[in-house]
Design a protein around this motif. Structure first.
Motif, mmCIF file in Angstrom:
data_model
loop_
_atom_site.group_PDB
_atom_site.id
_atom_site.type_symbol
_atom_site.label_atom_id
_atom_site.label_comp_id
_atom_site.label_asym_id
_atom_site.label_seq_id
_atom_site.Cartn_x
_atom_site.Cartn_y
_atom_site.Cartn_z
ATOM 1 N N TYR A 172 48.801 35.417 26.153
ATOM 2 C CA TYR A 172 49.952 36.213 26.588
ATOM 3 C C TYR A 172 49.682 37.135 27.773
ATOM 4 O O TYR A 172 50.620 37.667 28.357
ATOM 5 N N GLY A 173 48.443 37.330 28.106
ATOM 6 C CA GLY A 173 48.128 38.221 29.219
ATOM 7 C C GLY A 173 48.627 37.654 30.536
ATOM 8 O O GLY A 173 48.775 36.448 30.697
ATOM 9 N N VAL A 174 48.908 38.524 31.451
ATOM 10 C CA VAL A 174 49.372 38.137 32.783
ATOM 11 C C VAL A 174 48.272 38.482 33.773
ATOM 12 O O VAL A 174 47.780 39.607 33.794
ATOM 13 N N GLU A 175 47.884 37.500 34.551
ATOM 14 C CA GLU A 175 46.838 37.720 35.545
ATOM 15 C C GLU A 175 47.303 38.698 36.606
ATOM 16 O O GLU A 175 48.482 38.760 36.942
ATOM 17 N N GLY A 176 46.371 39.456 37.134
ATOM 18 C CA GLY A 176 46.678 40.352 38.244
ATOM 19 C C GLY A 176 47.084 39.548 39.476
ATOM 20 O O GLY A 176 46.918 38.325 39.522
ATOM 21 N N LYS A 177 47.626 40.216 40.455
ATOM 22 C CA LYS A 177 48.096 39.558 41.677
ATOM 23 C C LYS A 177 47.407 40.140 42.897
ATOM 24 O O LYS A 177 47.036 41.308 42.922
ATOM 25 N N TYR A 178 47.282 39.315 43.890
ATOM 26 C CA TYR A 178 46.839 39.731 45.213
ATOM 27 C C TYR A 178 47.935 39.313 46.177
ATOM 28 O O TYR A 178 48.413 38.176 46.140
ATOM 29 N N VAL A 179 48.364 40.231 47.019
ATOM 30 C CA VAL A 179 49.366 39.924 48.028
ATOM 31 C C VAL A 179 48.789 40.309 49.385
ATOM 32 O O VAL A 179 48.395 41.453 49.598
ATOM 33 N N ASN A 180 48.718 39.344 50.282
ATOM 34 C CA ASN A 180 48.275 39.598 51.644
ATOM 35 C C ASN A 180 49.457 40.198 52.402
ATOM 36 O O ASN A 180 50.429 39.513 52.685
ATOM 37 N N ALA A 181 49.382 41.491 52.704
ATOM 38 C CA ALA A 181 50.497 42.180 53.348
ATOM 39 C C ALA A 181 50.887 41.537 54.675
ATOM 40 O O ALA A 181 52.057 41.572 55.068
ATOM 41 N N GLN A 182 49.917 40.933 55.376
ATOM 42 C CA GLN A 182 50.215 40.326 56.675
ATOM 43 C C GLN A 182 51.130 39.114 56.539
ATOM 44 O O GLN A 182 51.732 38.680 57.523
ATOM 45 N N LYS A 235 30.309 39.597 31.183
ATOM 46 C CA LYS A 235 31.188 39.151 30.105
ATOM 47 C C LYS A 235 31.278 40.255 29.052
ATOM 48 O O LYS A 235 30.300 40.566 28.385
ATOM 49 N N ILE A 236 32.438 40.848 28.908
ATOM 50 C CA ILE A 236 32.666 41.954 27.984
ATOM 51 C C ILE A 236 33.189 41.396 26.657
ATOM 52 O O ILE A 236 34.097 40.575 26.652
ATOM 53 N N PRO A 237 32.652 41.844 25.523
ATOM 54 C CA PRO A 237 33.196 41.395 24.235
ATOM 55 C C PRO A 237 34.642 41.885 24.081
ATOM 56 O O PRO A 237 34.940 43.027 24.422
ATOM 57 N N GLU A 238 35.518 41.024 23.607
ATOM 58 C CA GLU A 238 36.929 41.381 23.455
ATOM 59 C C GLU A 238 37.428 40.902 22.108
ATOM 60 O O GLU A 238 37.438 39.698 21.829
ATOM 61 N N THR A 239 37.862 41.842 21.275
ATOM 62 C CA THR A 239 38.369 41.522 19.941
ATOM 63 C C THR A 239 39.578 40.605 20.002
ATOM 64 O O THR A 239 39.719 39.707 19.181
ATOM 65 N N TYR A 240 40.452 40.811 20.964
ATOM 66 C CA TYR A 240 41.708 40.065 21.037
ATOM 67 C C TYR A 240 41.712 39.053 22.183
ATOM 68 O O TYR A 240 42.754 38.773 22.772
ATOM 69 N N ILE A 288 44.977 37.765 24.385
ATOM 70 C CA ILE A 288 45.056 38.075 25.823
ATOM 71 C C ILE A 288 45.119 36.791 26.632
ATOM 72 O O ILE A 288 45.888 36.680 27.591
ATOM 73 N N GLU A 289 44.344 35.786 26.240
ATOM 74 C CA GLU A 289 44.358 34.505 26.950
ATOM 75 C C GLU A 289 45.734 33.854 26.875
ATOM 76 O O GLU A 289 46.210 33.264 27.840
#
Length: 178
Positions: free
Chosen positions: A31-41, A19-24, A28-29
């Protein structure tokens, strides 16, 4: 010569979530956009001309970016085109080159193209080539007489993918839409 024993830090080897301390954090919670995982198959090979196919991986309509794997199935050519944005590619298998340059890309090689350049992609490899691409902005295609044929951008790639999926009863993978 660089002395690796003089490295200023060593990355943590902790096999746990830290758990990293985060000022903002609250911003971020919200307006941030979660990363994506795409299964190429889960993405089909969609024909692109007679000797090539595209495996679509991502569409970012906010930035006119598409990501895919271009497969030229045997020796062949993807016609002359002009980039209107930056293109980043990595050769995954086989080899490819541009008629306009004197290099040949092989597995692991990096290709970076800047806006305004025109070139003709070829593979002389009998097994063809697979190129991972991150394509920003439109690409204009021309025929052998320098007549304009088509503009390919994120909207074209989406249509290419969705039309093929609909025509072949393949579910559309919403994970690809960033």
């Amino acid at each position: 010569m660089f002395d690796t024993s003089d490295t200023k830090f060593t990355p943590s080897s902790a096999y746990e979530i830290v758990k990293i301390p985060e000022t903002y954090a609250n911003i971020i919670e919200r307006y941030g956009v979660e990363g994506k995982y795409v299964n190429a198959q889960e993405s089909p090979w969609v024909p692109f001309g007679v000797n090539a196919a595209i495996r679509h991986l991502a569409f970012d309509v906010r930035n006119n970016i598409a990501s895919n794997i271009l497969w030229i199935k045997s020796g062949g050519v993807i016609g002359t085109h002009k980039h209107r944005g930056t293109i980043v590619m990595v050769c995954m298998e086989g080899s490819a080159r541009y008629l306009e340059y004197d290099w040949v890309a092989g597995p692991g090689d990096f290709i970076w193209e800047t806006p305004g350049l025109c070139h003709t992609l070829v593979s002389d490899d009998p097994n063809g080539v697979k190129l991972f691409g991150w394509l920003q902005g439109p690409i204009e295609f021309y025929d052998e007489n320098a007549n304009f044929l088509e503009t390919v951008d994120v909207w074209w790639y989406i249509n290419h993918y969705e039309t093929y999926c609909r025509d072949h009863d393949i579910p559309i993978n919403k994970q690809m839409y960033l």
